[in-house]
Write a protein that holds these residues in place. Structure first.
Motif, PDB file in Angstrom:
ATOM      1  N   LEU A  34       0.997  -1.414  -0.044  1.00  0.00           N
ATOM      2  CA  LEU A  34      -0.044   0.268   0.197  1.00  0.00           C
ATOM      3  C   LEU A  34       0.934   1.322   0.039  1.00  0.00           C
ATOM      4  N   HIS A  35       1.848   0.681  -0.021  1.00  0.00           N
ATOM      5  CA  HIS A  35       3.248   2.809   0.892  1.00  0.00           C
ATOM      6  C   HIS A  35       3.609   2.559  -0.784  1.00  0.00           C
ATOM      7  N   ILE A  94       2.469   2.050  -3.539  1.00  0.00           N
ATOM      8  CA  ILE A  94       1.061   2.264  -4.311  1.00  0.00           C
ATOM      9  C   ILE A  94       0.469   3.905  -4.105  1.00  0.00           C
ATOM     10  N   LEU A  95       0.424   3.956  -2.898  1.00  0.00           N
ATOM     11  CA  LEU A  95       0.654   5.610  -2.595  1.00  0.00           C
ATOM     12  C   LEU A  95       1.917   7.163  -2.969  1.00  0.00           C
ATOM     13  N   THR A  96       2.560   5.816  -2.944  1.00  0.00           N
ATOM     14  CA  THR A  96       4.031   6.961  -2.832  1.00  0.00           C
ATOM     15  C   THR A  96       4.529   6.918  -4.741  1.00  0.00           C
ATOM     16  N   GLU A  97       3.842   5.643  -5.313  1.00  0.00           N
ATOM     17  CA  GLU A  97       3.593   6.803  -7.222  1.00  0.00           C
ATOM     18  C   GLU A  97       2.702   7.111  -7.071  1.00  0.00           C
ATOM     19  N   LYS A  98       1.275   7.281  -6.830  1.00  0.00           N
ATOM     20  CA  LYS A  98       0.432   8.120  -6.847  1.00  0.00           C
ATOM     21  C   LYS A  98       0.797   9.719  -6.405  1.00  0.00           C
ATOM     22  N   GLU A  99       1.447   9.781  -5.869  1.00  0.00           N
ATOM     23  CA  GLU A  99       1.954  10.877  -4.941  1.00  0.00           C
ATOM     24  C   GLU A  99       3.017  11.065  -5.735  1.00  0.00           C
ATOM     25  N   THR A 149       1.300  12.398  -9.262  1.00  0.00           N
ATOM     26  CA  THR A 149       0.188  13.560  -8.859  1.00  0.00           C
ATOM     27  C   THR A 149       0.896  15.379  -8.582  1.00  0.00           C
TER      28      THR A 149
END
Length: 178
Positions: free
Chosen positions: A109-110, A112-117, A120
């Motif tokens: 999850l981290h 995925i969130l890092t890639e999304k961050e 963005t």
């Protein structure tokens, strides 16, 4: 009296403290060794007696039964202890497996969130770049307009400051003004 093996030839010959007779009987009622004189006395009149050897055999059987019972109980408790240890080990293993699984899932999850961050932030920087390019182009035009206005103001100020009225009118009427 010490604990040890039963050896009839080494059996001690105890004497009654009151009558100095050899203790040969066991009073089952009072649970004590007595001599023949004590057995005939008033104190033990209606009591039950056995020979010491018979009483010893009876109590040995009871002790053996207790020993066997306690040995069985010990075995049962050891089995319960082993089962409890296995259950504890199982719970610890399940807990560690669950912790590892959760850690792994959160790591995913981290990621995925890092890639999304990152995506963005990159989108925001790209949008910022587009907006700033447009605004900087507009600013350049505004600054260019201000430059021309300043030049015109400077020129007009020079006309206003002209001391010679003839030159002033000639230049003003001649259309040199923008």
């Amino acid at each position: 009296m010490g604990l040890g093996f039963y050896e009839p030839e080494k059996e001690s010959k105890l004497q009654c403290e009151e009558h100095q007779e050899e203790l040969k009987l066991f009073c089952e009622t009072d649970k004590k060794l007595i001599c023949v004189i004590c057995a005939a006395g008033r104190e033990h009149r209606d009591h039950r007696f056995t020979l010491i050897a018979g009483a010893a055999e009876f109590y040995k059987v009871q002790v053996k039964d207790s020993f066997q019972s306690l040995t069985k109980k010990e075995s049962d408790i050891q089995q319960m202890e082993q089962q409890q240890k296995q259950k504890i080990s199982g719970v610890l293993e399940q807990s560690h497996n669950l912790q590892s699984k959760i850690t792994s899932q959160f790591a995913g999850l981290h990621q995925i969130l890092t890639e999304k961050e990152q995506r963005t932030l990159a989108d925001i920087r790209e949008e910022e770049k587009k907006i700033l390019n447009t605004m900087e182009t507009n600013l350049e035009e505004i600054e260019e307009n201000l430059k021309y206005i300043h030049q015109d103001l400077f020129t007009l100020q020079q006309h206003i400051d002209q001391k010679d009225s003839v030159v002033f009118l000639k230049e003003e009427a001649g259309g040199k003004r923008r």
